[in-house]
Design an enzyme around this catalytic site. Structure first.
Site, PDB file in Angstrom:
ATOM      1  N   CYS A 284     -32.721  10.928 -16.443  1.00  0.00           N
ATOM      2  CA  CYS A 284     -32.256  11.611 -17.645  1.00  0.00           C
ATOM      3  C   CYS A 284     -33.130  11.287 -18.850  1.00  0.00           C
ATOM      4  O   CYS A 284     -33.641  12.181 -19.526  1.00  0.00           O
ATOM      5  CB  CYS A 284     -30.813  11.227 -17.935  1.00  0.00           C
ATOM      6  SG  CYS A 284     -29.676  11.833 -16.683  1.00  0.00           S
ATOM      7  N   HIS A 285     -33.314  10.010 -19.142  1.00  0.00           N
ATOM      8  CA  HIS A 285     -34.096   9.645 -20.318  1.00  0.00           C
ATOM      9  C   HIS A 285     -35.171   8.616 -20.014  1.00  0.00           C
ATOM     10  O   HIS A 285     -35.721   8.004 -20.924  1.00  0.00           O
ATOM     11  CB  HIS A 285     -33.176   9.132 -21.424  1.00  0.00           C
ATOM     12  CG  HIS A 285     -32.127  10.135 -21.804  1.00  0.00           C
ATOM     13  ND1 HIS A 285     -30.870  10.130 -21.263  1.00  0.00           N
ATOM     14  CD2 HIS A 285     -32.180  11.195 -22.645  1.00  0.00           C
ATOM     15  CE1 HIS A 285     -30.167  11.128 -21.757  1.00  0.00           C
ATOM     16  NE2 HIS A 285     -30.946  11.808 -22.593  1.00  0.00           N
TER      17      HIS A 285
END
Lengths: 77, 273
Positions: free
Chosen positions: B237-238
């Protein structure tokens, strides 16, 4: 000095010692009362204990013992 | 007689009558009414005060008169014809005798009272405690829920160097069988250089087995195993990088991956929860 006098002077006379006695008493009373209740419950739920070997237990802890006994007797045969 | 007591100023007269009255009421009324015709009270230049009034008010065994400058004046009679009620029914045995001092057994009586009150307090404390315990324990998970909340993992199913994912309490659970190199590598890392400083030995019970909750501590994505720059986990995701001990090494996540409660019941079996 009588027993009552001793108790009165050591415990009841001061509020602090009186309160302490109540708290300590509550601890022991709880133990006693709970044991009494559990014992009574177990006694009333013992199940049928007939003379013909076959017992009819109600609670799991009794049933577990019965099963263990039955199993061991089965193994003997 | 009431009028006489209210006079105040004509005290000599009042005290004179009250002395006659002292023991009996009836003659006083008669003597007062017969005498009042002739007596002219002398007017003294004397200012009465509260004290002077009450000091000169008649007092005897059966009569009590009070008078005040601004307050009410009253005369009280202690009646001798009223018998004292008999309270023996309500008395304790030790205090039944009216002509003996009750002080002798007072400790026993007080001890008994304290005993009763204390016993009540003990019972009350017990009841309050069990009440609170009962109410609080309704918030605890029941035994069947707790039993369902555990997971048994057969360790021989997981080959060395592999990571397996299980579902546990609605979350992914990572169980990683680490190789010797991985163990060496993560153990050698300087703890002070980490964002969330934890040594590998704090995070595992047995060095070969790493147990983690597979939720990224950044925003809760599920990291990918055996990926990322540190050979552990990588969150897509990040871009948080975790090492083979589940510690955050690079990226936005603030904390290491969480380690749940677990125990090894035998050589081949582990229980998480």
């Amino acid at each position: 000095m009588s027993f009552t006098q001793t108790i009165y002077n050591t415990v009841f006379r001061r509020t602090s010692s009186y309160a302490l006695a109540i708290v300590v008493g509550a601890v022991f009373f709880e133990r006693f009362f709970d044991q009494l209740g559990d014992g009574l419950f177990d006694y009333m739920n013992k199940g049928m204990q007939s003379h013909m070997q076959a017992t009819c237990s109600k609670q799991w802890k009794d049933l577990k013992q019965d099963l263990a006994l039955r199993q061991s007797s089965d193994e003997d045969e | 007689m009431i009028a006489a007591s209210r006079l105040g100023v004509s005290l000599p007269h009042v005290s004179a009558t009250s002395q006659i009255v002292a023991s009996q009421l009836r003659p006083a009324v008669i003597s007062l009414s017969s005498a009042s015709k002739d007596v002219i009270p002398e007017r003294h230049e004397f200012w009465h005060t509260q004290q002077s009034l009450s000091a000169s008010a008649p007092k005897s065994c059966f009569l009590r008169a009070t008078s005040a400058v601004h307050g009410p004046s009253q005369v009280r009679y202690a009646h001798t014809d009223i018998t004292v009620p008999d309270f023996t029914e309500y008395r304790r045995e030790t205090t039944a005798a009216a002509n003996r001092s009750a002080e002798a057994g007072s400790v026993d009586r007080r001890a008994f009272t304290y005993m009763l009150v204390g016993g009540g307090a003990v019972a009350g404390a017990y009841s309050a405690k069990s009440l609170v315990t009962d109410f609080v324990s309704t918030m605890a998970a029941s035994a069947d829920v707790l039993a369902m909340a555990k997971i048994e993992i057969k360790l021989s199913d997981i080959p060395e160097g592999k990571n397996m994912t299980f579902k546990w309490r609605g979350k992914p659970l990572f169980v990683r069988h680490r190789t010797a190199e991985e163990i060496e590598e993560v153990a050698a890392v300087d703890v002070n250089s980490l964002r969330h400083p934890e040594h590998d030995s704090e995070r595992v019970k047995v060095p070969e087995w790493l147990v983690l909750i597979g939720v990224c501590t950044h925003l809760g994505c599920v990291p990918i195993a055996n990926a990322g720059e540190f050979g552990g986990y990588f969150c897509p995701c990040h871009g948080s990088h975790y090492d083979a001990s589940g510690r955050i090494r690079k990226g936005p996540a603030p904390l290491n991956l969480e380690v749940p409660e677990y125990e090894f019941t035998s050589d081949d079996l582990m229980i998480v929860g």
